[in-house]
Design a protein around this motif. Structure first.
Motif, PDB file in Angstrom:
ATOM      1  N   LEU A   1      30.346  -4.333 -58.052  1.00 61.66           N
ATOM      2  CA  LEU A   1      30.398  -3.122 -57.983  1.00 61.66           C
ATOM      3  C   LEU A   1      31.712  -2.342 -58.691  1.00 61.66           C
ATOM      4  O   LEU A   1      31.638  -1.085 -58.998  1.00 61.66           O
ATOM      5  CB  LEU A   1      30.671  -2.449 -56.670  1.00 61.66           C
TER       6      LEU A   1
ATOM      7  N   GLU B   1      29.952  -2.362 -62.261  1.00 59.33           N
ATOM      8  CA  GLU B   1      28.863  -1.732 -62.335  1.00 59.33           C
ATOM      9  C   GLU B   1      28.848  -0.439 -61.071  1.00 59.33           C
ATOM     10  O   GLU B   1      29.261  -0.639 -60.176  1.00 59.33           O
ATOM     11  CB  GLU B   1      27.570  -2.453 -61.832  1.00 59.33           C
ATOM     12  N   LYS B   2      27.972   0.536 -61.549  1.00 58.29           N
ATOM     13  CA  LYS B   2      27.923   1.712 -60.301  1.00 58.29           C
ATOM     14  C   LYS B   2      27.377   1.122 -59.284  1.00 58.29           C
ATOM     15  O   LYS B   2      27.303   1.665 -58.008  1.00 58.29           O
ATOM     16  CB  LYS B   2      27.455   2.861 -61.121  1.00 58.29           C
ATOM     17  N   LYS B   3      25.949   0.497 -59.440  1.00 64.56           N
ATOM     18  CA  LYS B   3      25.292   0.111 -58.470  1.00 64.56           C
ATOM     19  C   LYS B   3      24.647  -1.338 -58.766  1.00 64.56           C
ATOM     20  O   LYS B   3      24.730  -1.728 -59.937  1.00 64.56           O
ATOM     21  CB  LYS B   3      24.135   0.955 -58.307  1.00 64.56           C
TER      22      LYS B   3
ATOM     23  N   GLU C   1      21.674  -4.574 -57.696  1.00 63.03           N
ATOM     24  CA  GLU C   1      20.556  -4.707 -57.088  1.00 63.03           C
ATOM     25  C   GLU C   1      20.382  -6.300 -56.801  1.00 63.03           C
ATOM     26  O   GLU C   1      20.416  -7.064 -57.805  1.00 63.03           O
ATOM     27  CB  GLU C   1      19.246  -4.327 -57.829  1.00 63.03           C
TER      28      GLU C   1
ATOM     29  N   TYR D   1      29.240   3.357 -48.800  1.00 58.59           N
ATOM     30  CA  TYR D   1      28.393   2.697 -49.679  1.00 58.59           C
ATOM     31  C   TYR D   1      26.861   3.199 -49.181  1.00 58.59           C
ATOM     32  O   TYR D   1      26.695   3.571 -48.005  1.00 58.59           O
ATOM     33  CB  TYR D   1      28.205   1.210 -49.397  1.00 58.59           C
TER      34      TYR D   1
ATOM     35  N   ARG E   1      19.690  -2.779 -52.773  1.00 65.94           N
ATOM     36  CA  ARG E   1      20.353  -2.021 -53.802  1.00 65.94           C
ATOM     37  C   ARG E   1      21.481  -1.431 -52.892  1.00 65.94           C
ATOM     38  O   ARG E   1      21.381  -0.740 -52.017  1.00 65.94           O
ATOM     39  CB  ARG E   1      19.516  -1.021 -54.437  1.00 65.94           C
TER      40      ARG E   1
ATOM     41  N   GLN F   1      25.153   1.079 -53.618  1.00 66.13           N
ATOM     42  CA  GLN F   1      25.851   2.241 -54.364  1.00 66.13           C
ATOM     43  C   GLN F   1      27.133   2.480 -53.894  1.00 66.13           C
ATOM     44  O   GLN F   1      26.914   2.821 -52.556  1.00 66.13           O
ATOM     45  CB  GLN F   1      25.107   3.305 -54.528  1.00 66.13           C
ATOM     46  N   LYS F   2      28.053   2.657 -54.688  1.00 67.27           N
ATOM     47  CA  LYS F   2      29.011   3.356 -54.178  1.00 67.27           C
ATOM     48  C   LYS F   2      28.921   4.689 -54.121  1.00 67.27           C
ATOM     49  O   LYS F   2      28.500   5.235 -55.079  1.00 67.27           O
ATOM     50  CB  LYS F   2      30.367   2.943 -55.153  1.00 67.27           C
ATOM     51  N   ILE F   3      29.403   5.402 -53.059  1.00 65.74           N
ATOM     52  CA  ILE F   3      29.157   6.872 -53.125  1.00 65.74           C
ATOM     53  C   ILE F   3      30.779   7.541 -52.927  1.00 65.74           C
ATOM     54  O   ILE F   3      31.678   6.668 -52.620  1.00 65.74           O
ATOM     55  CB  ILE F   3      28.403   7.424 -51.954  1.00 65.74           C
TER      56      ILE F   3
ATOM     57  N   ARG G   1      26.225  11.511 -49.130  1.00 67.22           N
ATOM     58  CA  ARG G   1      25.861  10.669 -50.266  1.00 67.22           C
ATOM     59  C   ARG G   1      25.216  11.574 -51.319  1.00 67.22           C
ATOM     60  O   ARG G   1      24.693  11.092 -52.360  1.00 67.22           O
ATOM     61  CB  ARG G   1      24.807   9.763 -49.793  1.00 67.22           C
TER      62      ARG G   1
END
Lengths: 151, 151
Positions: A16, A19-21, A23, A54, A67, A69-71, A150
DNA sequence: CAAACAATAGTCAAAGATGGTCAGAGAGGT
DNA sequence: ACCTCTCTGACCATCTTTGACTATTGTTTG
């Protein structure tokens, strides 16, 4: 840092970082780290929570995935938490409107967004007895506060 | 995106991106993607629904076909009325999401607005028995549609 | 023309493929 | 010992894939 949870956490966070997110497939990760699949749920539930910044989505069945993602953590998180505490589980229509105005002023919501939410929280939209209505309204507002984090 | 359903969905949508409508032979598509014919029905029933804005016709027998069209409703007011009719007073979480995506695609809602509403319509936000939940969700969505008209 | 036959598509339930939950066992620290 | 965090596995929920059976329409045959 020798337990699997920490190792898997580090592995995912390292990805992370670039990469932004990401999977993943639960089974694959479990195999790679030689643990049971539900271990992955444990990692996610304890290390990738909304509080920690997250956002996690998943799908079951063939072609399923998890999946992450960092928020972005806003400074306003404190305000949101405060509001959440104030609201608790009871909220009148007027109070709801006040909170929404506040959120707009803090630029956490747009005017349009506030209008939409307000329409959903008005008494006509919540066909139940007053007491339940207020509880329901509070519940929905709590959801909103979490969701804003988010956006 | 490795499951056949998603692959076939992408294939069809890619064609629909250029052509306004497509007509396929179930057997042919099944052969091309090496799956059973009924798989095509699954793809259509889950990915080309009215909620997602597609209209499907078919004919059996010699020279049979399946025809898929993207529904274009030029006047957004009409679209909102149509949706309202489709929804009635019963709405599942999945269908709600599909409608919201549609509203975003039609630029009647922003992505953020859709996310907010979706979070309010998810089952966790509607703490009641399934049946009531669906009725409530439909009711809220109806309110939303009305609200959009005056935004 | 009606009956059979051929060519399609539709339905549905069972099996397969994933991920989720939860309670209890295990491990480490105080 | 006790408490908290971690790990495990049995059972559950959801989405996908498959195939047997059904329904509809077109074509050929008596």
């Amino acid at each position: 840092m020798q337990n699997i949870t920490d190792i898997i956490e580090a592995y995912l966070k390292q990805i992370l970082h670039d990469e932004k997110k990401i999977e993943i497939k639960r089974q694959e990760i479990a195999e790679r780290f030689d643990c049971v699949p539900s271990q992955i749920n444990y990692v996610i539930n304890t290390r990738f929570t909304i509080e920690k910044g997250y956002f996690v989505e998943s799908k079951r069945g063939g072609g399923g995935y998890i999946r992450i993602q960092k928020i972005v953590i806003l400074d306003s998180h404190d305000l949101l938490d405060e509001m959440s505490r104030w609201i608790g589980n009871d909220l009148t229509e007027q109070a709801a409107e006040d909170y929404l105005i506040r959120l707009v002023n803090e630029q956490l919501l747009t005017r349009r967004e506030a209008i939409v939410v307000q329409s959903l929280l008005q008494k006509e939209s919540l066909p139940m007895v007053l007491e339940d209505q207020r509880r329901m309204r509070a519940h929905l507002m709590q959801t909103l506060l979490k969701t804003i984090k988010r956006l």
